[in-house]
Scaffold this motif. Structure first.
Motif, PDB file in Angstrom:
ATOM      1  N   MET A 116      -1.270   2.888   2.360  1.00 32.73           N
ATOM      2  CA  MET A 116      -1.596   3.921   1.373  1.00 32.73           C
ATOM      3  C   MET A 116      -1.937   5.235   2.065  1.00 32.73           C
ATOM      4  O   MET A 116      -1.457   6.295   1.670  1.00 32.73           O
ATOM      5  CB  MET A 116      -2.770   3.465   0.496  1.00 32.73           C
ATOM      6  N   TRP A 117      -2.774   5.167   3.087  1.00 31.42           N
ATOM      7  CA  TRP A 117      -3.194   6.365   3.802  1.00 31.42           C
ATOM      8  C   TRP A 117      -1.997   7.073   4.426  1.00 31.42           C
ATOM      9  O   TRP A 117      -1.844   8.286   4.290  1.00 31.42           O
ATOM     10  CB  TRP A 117      -4.217   5.977   4.881  1.00 31.42           C
ATOM     11  N   GLY A 129       0.820  -1.206   0.000  1.00 29.20           N
ATOM     12  CA  GLY A 129       0.000   0.000   0.000  1.00 29.20           C
ATOM     13  C   GLY A 129       0.854   1.257   0.000  1.00 29.20           C
ATOM     14  O   GLY A 129       0.615   2.187  -0.772  1.00 29.20           O
ATOM     15  N   ALA A 130       1.872   1.287   0.852  1.00 26.76           N
ATOM     16  CA  ALA A 130       2.754   2.458   0.920  1.00 26.76           C
ATOM     17  C   ALA A 130       3.529   2.641  -0.377  1.00 26.76           C
ATOM     18  O   ALA A 130       3.662   3.759  -0.884  1.00 26.76           O
ATOM     19  CB  ALA A 130       3.717   2.315   2.100  1.00 26.76           C
ATOM     20  N   ILE A 143       3.361  12.277   2.283  1.00 28.81           N
ATOM     21  CA  ILE A 143       3.660  12.998   1.048  1.00 28.81           C
ATOM     22  C   ILE A 143       3.025  14.388   1.084  1.00 28.81           C
ATOM     23  O   ILE A 143       3.654  15.394   0.736  1.00 28.81           O
ATOM     24  CB  ILE A 143       3.191  12.189  -0.174  1.00 28.81           C
ATOM     25  N   ALA A 144       1.756  14.456   1.512  1.00 31.16           N
ATOM     26  CA  ALA A 144       1.069  15.752   1.586  1.00 31.16           C
ATOM     27  C   ALA A 144       1.764  16.680   2.578  1.00 31.16           C
ATOM     28  O   ALA A 144       1.939  17.877   2.300  1.00 31.16           O
ATOM     29  CB  ALA A 144      -0.391  15.544   1.985  1.00 31.16           C
ATOM     30  N   THR A 198      -6.527  -4.315   5.456  1.00 27.17           N
ATOM     31  CA  THR A 198      -6.492  -3.140   6.325  1.00 27.17           C
ATOM     32  C   THR A 198      -5.092  -2.536   6.341  1.00 27.17           C
ATOM     33  O   THR A 198      -4.933  -1.312   6.296  1.00 27.17           O
ATOM     34  CB  THR A 198      -6.938  -3.523   7.752  1.00 27.17           C
ATOM     35  N   ALA A 199      -4.082  -3.389   6.392  1.00 29.62           N
ATOM     36  CA  ALA A 199      -2.698  -2.906   6.387  1.00 29.62           C
ATOM     37  C   ALA A 199      -2.369  -2.205   5.075  1.00 29.62           C
ATOM     38  O   ALA A 199      -1.693  -1.170   5.069  1.00 29.62           O
ATOM     39  CB  ALA A 199      -1.730  -4.061   6.636  1.00 29.62           C
ATOM     40  N   ALA A 200      -2.844  -2.752   3.957  1.00 31.09           N
ATOM     41  CA  ALA A 200      -2.601  -2.105   2.658  1.00 31.09           C
ATOM     42  C   ALA A 200      -3.251  -0.721   2.629  1.00 31.09           C
ATOM     43  O   ALA A 200      -2.633   0.256   2.183  1.00 31.09           O
ATOM     44  CB  ALA A 200      -3.134  -2.974   1.524  1.00 31.09           C
TER      45      ALA A 200
END
Length: 149
Positions: A134-135, A65-66, A141-142, A128-130
């Protein structure tokens, strides 16, 4: 019988750049070796929860995800990065086949409730981990973009 609208696998593989195939193979060797090391360090007894595969798939989901958020939000990077890290390393690290075998071992040991719990817990934790990976990557990044160089 193969579908006529799909190229044979051999043709599909020939259409891929050799560097992408080499990146997947090299990354897969690294990821599978890491998974094997964890499985060796945390062996699962028949009828017991397969902690090694659970942790591997959950950690792999977080990292996938990350990685995917980072590659899409920042920049894709060199053409070999996604095949090497995403498909190779993390694809070789996570394992659906060992997950299914763990369910089978639990069923063979007459631990149907464990098999059912393991089946759902692993999928739920990995997904959930993925999403968390991502989150988290998107938030980092933001924040980095707001703070500037």
């Amino acid at each position: 019988m193969p579908r006529s609208d799909r190229p044979p696998l051999r043709d599909a593989l020939r259409a891929l750049p050799a560097t992408a195939l080499a990146a997947v193979a090299a990354g897969g060797a690294i990821g599978a070796s890491a998974r094997y090391g964890i499985a060796t360090a945390l062996p699962a007894e028949p009828g017991a929860f397969d902690l090694a595969t659970f942790l591997t798939n959950t950690t792999g989901g977080l990292l996938i995800g990350a990685l995917m958020a980072t590659l899409t939000e920042i920049r894709p990077g060199p053409h070999w990065v996604r095949p090497f890290l995403g498909v190779g390393v993390l694809g070789g690290f996570t394992t659906f086949s060992t997950y299914i075998a763990g369910i089978g071992r639990a069923l063979d040991a007459q631990a149907a409730l464990l098999a059912l719990g393991y089946a759902f817990a692993t999928i739920a934790a990995a997904l959930t981990a993925a999403a968390a990976g991502m989150w988290t990557a998107r938030r980092l990044i933001a924040t980095a973009r707001r703070e500037g160089p």
